[in-house]
Design an enzyme around this catalytic site. Sequence first.
Site, PDB file in Angstrom:
ATOM      1  N   ASN A   7      50.513  38.349  29.865  1.00 48.34           N
ATOM      2  CA  ASN A   7      49.056  38.436  29.811  1.00 48.34           C
ATOM      3  C   ASN A   7      48.720  39.222  28.549  1.00 48.34           C
ATOM      4  O   ASN A   7      48.797  40.446  28.531  1.00 48.34           O
ATOM      5  CB  ASN A   7      48.592  39.164  31.081  1.00 48.34           C
ATOM      6  CG  ASN A   7      47.096  39.190  31.229  1.00 48.34           C
ATOM      7  OD1 ASN A   7      46.366  38.998  30.262  1.00 48.34           O
ATOM      8  ND2 ASN A   7      46.644  39.456  32.444  1.00 48.34           N
ATOM      9  N   ARG A  98      48.627  33.693  30.529  1.00 52.26           N
ATOM     10  CA  ARG A  98      47.170  33.631  30.641  1.00 52.26           C
ATOM     11  C   ARG A  98      46.650  33.153  29.290  1.00 52.26           C
ATOM     12  O   ARG A  98      46.910  33.776  28.261  1.00 52.26           O
ATOM     13  CB  ARG A  98      46.617  35.019  30.940  1.00 52.26           C
ATOM     14  CG  ARG A  98      45.116  35.051  30.945  1.00 52.26           C
ATOM     15  CD  ARG A  98      44.632  36.450  31.203  1.00 52.26           C
ATOM     16  NE  ARG A  98      43.182  36.488  31.126  1.00 52.26           N
ATOM     17  CZ  ARG A  98      42.504  37.559  30.789  1.00 52.26           C
ATOM     18  NH1 ARG A  98      43.122  38.679  30.497  1.00 52.26           N
ATOM     19  NH2 ARG A  98      41.201  37.528  30.751  1.00 52.26           N
ATOM     20  N   HIS A 186      37.174  34.841  32.786  1.00 50.10           N
ATOM     21  CA  HIS A 186      37.690  35.607  33.943  1.00 50.10           C
ATOM     22  C   HIS A 186      37.987  34.690  35.134  1.00 50.10           C
ATOM     23  O   HIS A 186      38.010  35.139  36.279  1.00 50.10           O
ATOM     24  CB  HIS A 186      36.663  36.657  34.441  1.00 50.10           C
ATOM     25  CG  HIS A 186      36.486  37.835  33.536  1.00 50.10           C
ATOM     26  ND1 HIS A 186      35.286  38.494  33.439  1.00 50.10           N
ATOM     27  CD2 HIS A 186      37.343  38.475  32.722  1.00 50.10           C
ATOM     28  CE1 HIS A 186      35.399  39.507  32.587  1.00 50.10           C
ATOM     29  NE2 HIS A 186      36.655  39.509  32.130  1.00 50.10           N
ATOM     30  N   HIS A 214      33.199  40.660  38.765  1.00 45.25           N
ATOM     31  CA  HIS A 214      34.387  41.179  38.077  1.00 45.25           C
ATOM     32  C   HIS A 214      33.885  42.206  37.063  1.00 45.25           C
ATOM     33  O   HIS A 214      33.288  41.844  36.039  1.00 45.25           O
ATOM     34  CB  HIS A 214      35.138  40.035  37.387  1.00 45.25           C
ATOM     35  CG  HIS A 214      36.326  40.502  36.592  1.00 45.25           C
ATOM     36  ND1 HIS A 214      37.627  40.256  36.960  1.00 45.25           N
ATOM     37  CD2 HIS A 214      36.402  41.222  35.446  1.00 45.25           C
ATOM     38  CE1 HIS A 214      38.451  40.809  36.080  1.00 45.25           C
ATOM     39  NE2 HIS A 214      37.722  41.409  35.149  1.00 45.25           N
ATOM     40  N   ASN A 217      36.615  46.223  31.778  1.00 45.06           N
ATOM     41  CA  ASN A 217      36.099  46.421  30.424  1.00 45.06           C
ATOM     42  C   ASN A 217      35.169  45.268  30.068  1.00 45.06           C
ATOM     43  O   ASN A 217      34.121  45.452  29.482  1.00 45.06           O
ATOM     44  CB  ASN A 217      37.247  46.518  29.427  1.00 45.06           C
ATOM     45  CG  ASN A 217      37.924  47.871  29.503  1.00 45.06           C
ATOM     46  OD1 ASN A 217      37.257  48.900  29.550  1.00 45.06           O
ATOM     47  ND2 ASN A 217      39.247  47.881  29.544  1.00 45.06           N
ATOM     48  N   ARG A 247      30.767  45.700  24.911  1.00 42.85           N
ATOM     49  CA  ARG A 247      30.039  44.468  24.565  1.00 42.85           C
ATOM     50  C   ARG A 247      28.612  44.537  25.096  1.00 42.85           C
ATOM     51  O   ARG A 247      28.378  45.064  26.181  1.00 42.85           O
ATOM     52  CB  ARG A 247      30.738  43.246  25.185  1.00 42.85           C
ATOM     53  CG  ARG A 247      31.946  42.792  24.423  1.00 42.85           C
ATOM     54  CD  ARG A 247      32.661  41.659  25.135  1.00 42.85           C
ATOM     55  NE  ARG A 247      33.907  42.117  25.697  1.00 42.85           N
ATOM     56  CZ  ARG A 247      34.654  41.417  26.550  1.00 42.85           C
ATOM     57  NH1 ARG A 247      34.262  40.224  26.957  1.00 42.85           N
ATOM     58  NH2 ARG A 247      35.787  41.909  27.004  1.00 42.85           N
ATOM     59  N   ASP A 289      33.928  54.043  29.094  1.00 43.99           N
ATOM     60  CA  ASP A 289      34.575  54.191  30.395  1.00 43.99           C
ATOM     61  C   ASP A 289      33.567  54.663  31.435  1.00 43.99           C
ATOM     62  O   ASP A 289      32.957  55.723  31.287  1.00 43.99           O
ATOM     63  CB  ASP A 289      35.724  55.207  30.264  1.00 43.99           C
ATOM     64  CG  ASP A 289      36.613  55.207  31.495  1.00 43.99           C
ATOM     65  OD1 ASP A 289      36.079  55.195  32.628  1.00 43.99           O
ATOM     66  OD2 ASP A 289      37.835  55.228  31.324  1.00 43.99           O
ATOM     67  N   GLY A 337      38.441  47.125  37.350  1.00 51.46           N
ATOM     68  CA  GLY A 337      38.418  48.590  37.245  1.00 51.46           C
ATOM     69  C   GLY A 337      37.177  49.264  37.823  1.00 51.46           C
ATOM     70  O   GLY A 337      37.282  50.180  38.643  1.00 51.46           O
ATOM     71  N   GLY A 339      34.561  47.645  39.547  1.00 53.84           N
ATOM     72  CA  GLY A 339      34.237  47.074  40.864  1.00 53.84           C
ATOM     73  C   GLY A 339      35.116  47.620  41.973  1.00 53.84           C
ATOM     74  O   GLY A 339      34.668  47.849  43.096  1.00 53.84           O
ATOM     75  N   GLU A 390      45.619  39.093  38.768  1.00 51.41           N
ATOM     76  CA  GLU A 390      45.679  37.908  37.903  1.00 51.41           C
ATOM     77  C   GLU A 390      47.119  37.475  37.636  1.00 51.41           C
ATOM     78  O   GLU A 390      47.409  36.280  37.581  1.00 51.41           O
ATOM     79  CB  GLU A 390      44.968  38.206  36.575  1.00 51.41           C
ATOM     80  CG  GLU A 390      43.454  38.293  36.734  1.00 51.41           C
ATOM     81  CD  GLU A 390      42.794  39.032  35.588  1.00 51.41           C
ATOM     82  OE1 GLU A 390      43.136  40.205  35.358  1.00 51.41           O
ATOM     83  OE2 GLU A 390      41.931  38.450  34.927  1.00 51.41           O
TER      84      GLU A 390
HETATM   85  P1  ADP Z   1      40.286  45.164  31.820  1.00 46.64           P
HETATM   86  O1  ADP Z   1      38.991  44.416  31.854  1.00 46.64           O
HETATM   87  O2  ADP Z   1      40.685  45.588  30.439  1.00 46.64           O
HETATM   88  O3  ADP Z   1      41.414  44.518  32.623  1.00 46.64           O
HETATM   89  P2  ADP Z   1      40.056  47.054  34.006  1.00 46.64           P
HETATM   90  O4  ADP Z   1      39.741  46.021  35.006  1.00 46.64           O
HETATM   91  O5  ADP Z   1      41.314  47.827  34.160  1.00 46.64           O
HETATM   92  O6  ADP Z   1      39.965  46.538  32.523  1.00 46.64           O
HETATM   93  O7  ADP Z   1      38.827  48.074  33.987  1.00 46.64           O
HETATM   94  C1  ADP Z   1      38.833  49.175  33.138  1.00 46.64           C
HETATM   95  C2  ADP Z   1      37.577  49.979  33.364  1.00 46.64           C
HETATM   96  O8  ADP Z   1      37.472  50.336  34.746  1.00 46.64           O
HETATM   97  C3  ADP Z   1      37.604  51.310  32.638  1.00 46.64           C
HETATM   98  O9  ADP Z   1      37.136  51.200  31.339  1.00 46.64           O
HETATM   99  C4  ADP Z   1      36.659  52.141  33.479  1.00 46.64           C
HETATM  100  O10 ADP Z   1      35.342  51.970  32.985  1.00 46.64           O
HETATM  101  C5  ADP Z   1      36.709  51.514  34.852  1.00 46.64           C
HETATM  102  N1  ADP Z   1      37.306  52.397  35.860  1.00 46.64           N
HETATM  103  C6  ADP Z   1      38.604  52.594  36.147  1.00 46.64           C
HETATM  104  N2  ADP Z   1      38.733  53.505  37.138  1.00 46.64           N
HETATM  105  C7  ADP Z   1      37.484  53.893  37.481  1.00 46.64           C
HETATM  106  C8  ADP Z   1      36.920  54.800  38.437  1.00 46.64           C
HETATM  107  N3  ADP Z   1      37.697  55.512  39.249  1.00 46.64           N
HETATM  108  N4  ADP Z   1      35.577  54.919  38.486  1.00 46.64           N
HETATM  109  C9  ADP Z   1      34.788  54.194  37.671  1.00 46.64           C
HETATM  110  N5  ADP Z   1      35.229  53.332  36.766  1.00 46.64           N
HETATM  111  C10 ADP Z   1      36.563  53.174  36.664  1.00 46.64           C
END
Ligand code: ADP
Length: 412
Positions: A7, A98, A186, A214, A217, A247, A289, A337, A339, A390
Amino acid sequence: MKILVLNSGSSSLKCCLYEIGETLPSAVPKALWEWAVDWTHRAGLAEITLKTAHGAALKSETTAQTQTEVMGYMLEQLCQGETQAIAQLSEIDVVGHRVVHGGTQYRESERVTAEVKQAIADLACFAPLHNPINLEGIETIEQILGDVPQVAVFDTAFHRQIPLAATVYPGPYAWYEQGIQRYGFHGISHQYCAERAAQLLERPLDDLRLIVCHLGNGCSVSAIRHGHSVDTTMGFTPLEGLMMGTRSGSVDPGILIYLLRQAGYSPDQLEDILNRKSGLKGISGLSADMRQITEAAAAGNSRAQLAFDLFIHRLRASIGAVLLSLDRLDALIFTAGIGENSALVRAAACDALDVWGIKLDSQLNDASPVDQDIAHAESRSRVLVIHTQEDWAIAQDCWRILSPGSIGAVER
Ligand code: ADP
């Protein structure tokens, strides 16, 4: 069957090895071996994290700048030393990738052939940050593992049955003829979550009406009916729709014309602003973040609060918009992340859904749910938190395509 899943993103590479026997397990098995490379934290250095099912772990750094350089090293670690998971690379039966953009051609996963590789290369004009890297991954595997079967699993495929009214942009019809249309992204995650929701609700997927949020990031919302996406927020590129980490999501295209004409921006500058200097980071001036945004907002930082409020406003608006593509809603699903981890975001999004009788159980919402229903007993629709997988979804498609009796392509 031993399945290596790759991936690769613009600044990260994740890889894992699964073993699947004669039947697909109903629960997600532990990967035999997992590897992640991240180029975002320190300039000029890639951070490597590796773990095996037996508990061996390795953290290291490399100056390697391309995934081709890194992958040779990675595959060595797979067969030797403390992190060894297999005796030799020839044990790998198939490699799944992917692939971000499958254009209009691919509505299902495909075994990689010269034709599929050419299509991925041709579609690089639509996904310049992703398709070339995906193709590089396929070609590097060819160099190292020879003619091992490879499978491309497309992020756009799940959205290929979205009706024309939600696919075509209302510009000139010639746009649509040139491939300028809504593709959606996605898809591997949206599809995985839909299938997992059917398992959790113990109902056939075909009967369900679902909305998947979803939120990672990158962020997108999709509406799912009869197991297919019928609307989604990302479009021609992964820039459309929700506000994201860096974005912008959807903005008035007139802003771009204004900036090009009045402020002398170049297309490259606009691309940089919209992809990397907008969203949570652009508004807060602090971070992309969500953890840092909510902490700063709680401490009284007004720009962080505005970034959070904007994110929620747009999320609610998008849930409302895709809801109207469904005749009812059986479950609203949060994944990725934000959600999966932000009870605050889930609660704020659902607050606006009270009008449709959708209610959260706040205790369940606050208790770090994983693959769980967090709706209030009186809620008209279920609210699920699902850990998106995924890589496992890609591994399953490889298994389906390569299993004896398969016909080479698969629609899940
Ligand atoms: P990607 O889209 O790169 O796969 P992820 O699904 O891992 O990313 O999501 C990453 C984001 O999830 C981080 O930038 C952060 O904003 C958010 N995140 C991760 N843990 C937490 C948390 N405990 N509370 C709030 N947001 C979180």
